[in-house]
Write a protein that holds these residues in place. Structure first.
Motif, PDB file in Angstrom:
ATOM      1  N   LEU A  91       0.827  -1.203   0.000  1.00  0.00           N
ATOM      2  CA  LEU A  91       0.000   0.000   0.000  1.00  0.00           C
ATOM      3  C   LEU A  91       0.867   1.261   0.000  1.00  0.00           C
ATOM      4  CD1 LEU A  91      -2.797  -1.011   2.535  1.00  0.00           C
ATOM      5  CD2 LEU A  91      -2.946  -0.962   0.045  1.00  0.00           C
ATOM      6  N   GLN A  92       1.958   1.220   0.728  1.00  0.00           N
ATOM      7  CA  GLN A  92       2.858   2.373   0.752  1.00  0.00           C
ATOM      8  C   GLN A  92       3.466   2.618  -0.627  1.00  0.00           C
ATOM      9  OE1 GLN A  92       6.536   1.997   3.037  1.00  0.00           O
ATOM     10  NE2 GLN A  92       6.158   3.992   3.965  1.00  0.00           N
ATOM     11  N   LYS A  93       3.765   1.535  -1.346  1.00  0.00           N
ATOM     12  CA  LYS A  93       4.290   1.673  -2.709  1.00  0.00           C
ATOM     13  C   LYS A  93       3.256   2.346  -3.612  1.00  0.00           C
ATOM     14  CE  LYS A  93       6.181  -2.028  -4.304  1.00  0.00           C
ATOM     15  NZ  LYS A  93       6.310  -3.361  -4.956  1.00  0.00           N
ATOM     16  N   GLY A  94       1.984   1.938  -3.485  1.00  0.00           N
ATOM     17  CA  GLY A  94       0.932   2.564  -4.268  1.00  0.00           C
ATOM     18  C   GLY A  94       0.785   4.044  -3.967  1.00  0.00           C
ATOM     19  N   LEU A  95       0.879   4.415  -2.696  1.00  0.00           N
ATOM     20  CA  LEU A  95       0.799   5.832  -2.324  1.00  0.00           C
ATOM     21  C   LEU A  95       1.961   6.622  -2.917  1.00  0.00           C
ATOM     22  CD1 LEU A  95      -0.316   5.662   1.425  1.00  0.00           C
ATOM     23  CD2 LEU A  95      -1.669   6.430  -0.528  1.00  0.00           C
ATOM     24  N   THR A  96       3.131   6.000  -2.982  1.00  0.00           N
ATOM     25  CA  THR A  96       4.286   6.683  -3.580  1.00  0.00           C
ATOM     26  C   THR A  96       4.047   6.961  -5.063  1.00  0.00           C
ATOM     27  OG1 THR A  96       5.768   5.564  -2.022  1.00  0.00           O
ATOM     28  CG2 THR A  96       6.772   6.540  -3.973  1.00  0.00           C
ATOM     29  N   TYR A  97       3.505   5.971  -5.779  1.00  0.00           N
ATOM     30  CA  TYR A  97       3.183   6.166  -7.193  1.00  0.00           C
ATOM     31  C   TYR A  97       2.131   7.263  -7.358  1.00  0.00           C
ATOM     32  CZ  TYR A  97       5.576   1.725  -8.105  1.00  0.00           C
ATOM     33  OH  TYR A  97       6.511   0.731  -8.208  1.00  0.00           O
ATOM     34  N   PHE A  98       1.121   7.240  -6.493  1.00  0.00           N
ATOM     35  CA  PHE A  98       0.057   8.239  -6.579  1.00  0.00           C
ATOM     36  C   PHE A  98       0.596   9.637  -6.323  1.00  0.00           C
ATOM     37  CE2 PHE A  98      -3.995   5.511  -5.713  1.00  0.00           C
ATOM     38  CZ  PHE A  98      -3.712   4.790  -6.858  1.00  0.00           C
ATOM     39  N   ALA A  99       1.469   9.763  -5.334  1.00  0.00           N
ATOM     40  CA  ALA A  99       2.000  11.085  -4.986  1.00  0.00           C
ATOM     41  C   ALA A  99       2.766  11.694  -6.157  1.00  0.00           C
ATOM     42  CB  ALA A  99       2.909  10.978  -3.753  1.00  0.00           C
ATOM     43  N   ALA A 100       3.629  10.887  -6.793  1.00  0.00           N
ATOM     44  CA  ALA A 100       4.398  11.396  -7.936  1.00  0.00           C
ATOM     45  C   ALA A 100       3.477  11.754  -9.100  1.00  0.00           C
ATOM     46  CB  ALA A 100       5.429  10.355  -8.359  1.00  0.00           C
ATOM     47  N   SER A 101       2.474  10.923  -9.347  1.00  0.00           N
ATOM     48  CA  SER A 101       1.562  11.168 -10.466  1.00  0.00           C
ATOM     49  C   SER A 101       0.714  12.412 -10.242  1.00  0.00           C
ATOM     50  CB  SER A 101       0.655   9.952 -10.668  1.00  0.00           C
ATOM     51  OG  SER A 101       1.411   8.799 -10.952  1.00  0.00           O
ATOM     52  N   LEU A 102       0.203  12.580  -9.037  1.00  0.00           N
ATOM     53  CA  LEU A 102      -0.657  13.727  -8.751  1.00  0.00           C
ATOM     54  C   LEU A 102       0.107  15.041  -8.836  1.00  0.00           C
ATOM     55  CD1 LEU A 102      -2.733  12.176  -5.837  1.00  0.00           C
ATOM     56  CD2 LEU A 102      -3.655  12.979  -8.019  1.00  0.00           C
ATOM     57  N   ARG A 103       1.346  15.038  -8.379  1.00  0.00           N
ATOM     58  CA  ARG A 103       2.139  16.271  -8.470  1.00  0.00           C
ATOM     59  C   ARG A 103       2.388  16.652  -9.923  1.00  0.00           C
ATOM     60  NH1 ARG A 103       4.726  14.397  -3.601  1.00  0.00           N
ATOM     61  NH2 ARG A 103       6.213  13.184  -4.832  1.00  0.00           N
ATOM     62  N   SER A 104       2.745  15.676 -10.756  1.00  0.00           N
ATOM     63  CA  SER A 104       2.989  15.992 -12.172  1.00  0.00           C
ATOM     64  C   SER A 104       1.682  16.354 -12.883  1.00  0.00           C
ATOM     65  CB  SER A 104       3.669  14.811 -12.862  1.00  0.00           C
ATOM     66  OG  SER A 104       2.874  13.644 -12.770  1.00  0.00           O
ATOM     67  N   ASN A 105       0.574  15.710 -12.489  1.00  0.00           N
ATOM     68  CA  ASN A 105      -0.725  16.082 -13.067  1.00  0.00           C
ATOM     69  C   ASN A 105      -1.100  17.507 -12.699  1.00  0.00           C
ATOM     70  OD1 ASN A 105      -0.900  13.534 -14.120  1.00  0.00           O
ATOM     71  ND2 ASN A 105      -2.527  12.835 -12.775  1.00  0.00           N
ATOM     72  N   GLY A 106      -0.767  17.903 -11.476  1.00  0.00           N
ATOM     73  CA  GLY A 106      -1.061  19.274 -11.053  1.00  0.00           C
ATOM     74  C   GLY A 106      -0.362  20.301 -11.919  1.00  0.00           C
ATOM     75  N   ILE A 107       0.867  20.015 -12.317  1.00  0.00           N
ATOM     76  CA  ILE A 107       1.607  20.930 -13.197  1.00  0.00           C
ATOM     77  C   ILE A 107       0.906  21.048 -14.551  1.00  0.00           C
ATOM     78  CG2 ILE A 107       3.804  21.284 -14.383  1.00  0.00           C
ATOM     79  CD1 ILE A 107       5.168  19.846 -12.053  1.00  0.00           C
ATOM     80  N   VAL A 108       0.419  19.902 -15.073  1.00  0.00           N
ATOM     81  CA  VAL A 108      -0.292  19.914 -16.361  1.00  0.00           C
ATOM     82  C   VAL A 108      -1.572  20.735 -16.259  1.00  0.00           C
ATOM     83  CG1 VAL A 108      -1.579  18.461 -17.977  1.00  0.00           C
ATOM     84  CG2 VAL A 108       0.669  17.747 -17.191  1.00  0.00           C
ATOM     85  N   LEU A 109      -2.308  20.566 -15.169  1.00  0.00           N
ATOM     86  CA  LEU A 109      -3.564  21.307 -14.993  1.00  0.00           C
ATOM     87  C   LEU A 109      -3.325  22.805 -14.886  1.00  0.00           C
ATOM     88  CD1 LEU A 109      -5.327  18.898 -12.469  1.00  0.00           C
ATOM     89  CD2 LEU A 109      -5.853  19.201 -14.891  1.00  0.00           C
ATOM     90  N   GLU A 110      -2.291  23.186 -14.171  1.00  0.00           N
ATOM     91  CA  GLU A 110      -1.973  24.616 -14.057  1.00  0.00           C
ATOM     92  C   GLU A 110      -1.577  25.192 -15.413  1.00  0.00           C
ATOM     93  OE1 GLU A 110      -2.446  26.490 -11.545  1.00  0.00           O
ATOM     94  OE2 GLU A 110      -2.886  24.972 -10.021  1.00  0.00           O
TER      95      GLU A 110
END
Length: 315
Positions: free
Chosen positions: A173-192
């Motif tokens: 589960l911690q590995k999944g959260l790590t993947y999610f954290a990296a993806s969400l941060r990069s997605n945030g840059i795209v949205l901005e």
């Protein structure tokens, strides 16, 4: 696999390459080289745009090239009961079509089906793009809530069992959260960046943002920020939980080792007494009462030793 759709506000029709209509949606799932070439020829899209999302390690970004815009976003996927990952999804906008490319069938695009055709329009490319991004952000939130519930379940199991299997589940589960954290941060840059591009003349022929579209984009940004906050909070909780239970397991092991050491000391006393008294030499107490006295002596010494160890907290 290549499928082509075109909605008319109430229904979603499937098209073929020889019956294309303006506003069609090309959906490529793990496409073959031949399918990519067919879509590139039919839409005029650059091949590198269509192949970009086929790299599992591709980062979220936006690229512009003449009459085409590539938006790569990371979407969440569930690999198993407790395994989560992120996968790149490529969205190519042209003046007439919208193209989605992904390595796997996913829950984000599966939501855009004939049964829900009234909720989206393929010919409204900008709104359709934002709806895909919104679905991805809400799916992140859904999976994060699942991870949180699963973490609570594993915590209850760990309070009783303290087995290695539960620790490995927390690690997954911690590995999944790590993947999610990296993806969400990069997605945030795209949205901005999309928010900044809405007023740029360079992409106005590709993205036409109306007031409700802008509200939808702001909702996507809000959901993405909320998901980032949840990931950070759950990651801290999970890290603290793993550290705590690792310490508890280590402490339990120390208690077991302390108990075994105490039992070794207690059992060594009657063994030592019987060894001394069992030597082939003359011993006190005589042949008749010697055995009884030896046993009683060993019992008294053992009891005193056990009492002393108990007072020391060795049991």
């Amino acid at each position: 696999m290549l499928t082509i759709y075109r909605s008319n506000c109430t229904q979603l029709h499937e098209l073929a390459l020889n019956t294309l209509e303006k506003g069609a949606w090309f959906n490529l799932i793990n496409p073959t080289p031949g399918e990519i070439e067919q879509v590139a020829l039919a839409t005029g899209s650059p091949l590198d745009f269509l192949k970009a999302a086929l790299d599992e390690e591709e980062r979220s970004r936006i690229e512009l090239e003449e009459n085409h815009m590539l938006v790569i976003t990371n979407i969440p996927v569930m690999r198993g009961h407790d395994s989560y990952d992120a996968l790149p999804l490529g969205i190519v906008l042209t003046p007439e079509y919208i193209i989605t490319v992904c390595l796997e069938a996913n829950e984000v695009l599966a939501d855009f089906r004939p049964e829900s055709a009234r909720a989206f329009s393929t010919f409204k490319k900008t709104r359709f793009l934002f709806q895909i991004l919104y679905k991805s952000a809400t799916l992140f939130l859904k999976y994060l809530k699942q991870i949180n519930r699963r973490t609570d379940e594993i915590e209850r199991y760990l309070r009783k069992s303290m087995q290695n299997e539960e620790i490995f589940l927390l690690l997954e589960l911690q590995k999944g959260l790590t993947y999610f954290a990296a993806s969400l941060r990069s997605n945030g840059i795209v949205l901005e960046k999309l928010l900044r591009l809405r007023s740029t003349s360079q992409v106005q022929h590709l993205i036409k943002i109306y007031e409700e579209d802008e509200d939808l984009l702001e909702d996507v940004i809000t959901e993405n920020k909320q998901a980032i906050e949840m990931v950070e909070m759950y990651s801290r909780i999970l890290n603290g939980m793993m550290d705590t239970f690792t310490s508890i397991i280590s402490n339990n092991l120390n208690r077991v080792m302390k108990f075994l050491a105490s039992m070794t000391i207690i059992l060594a006393i009657p063994t030592m007494v019987s060894s001394f008294m069992g030597m082939n030499v003359d011993v006190p107490f005589g042949p008749n009462s010697g055995f009884t006295i030896t046993v009683l002596f060993a019992i008294v010494l053992t009891a005193l030793s056990a009492f002393g160890l108990w007072r020391k907290g060795m049991f």
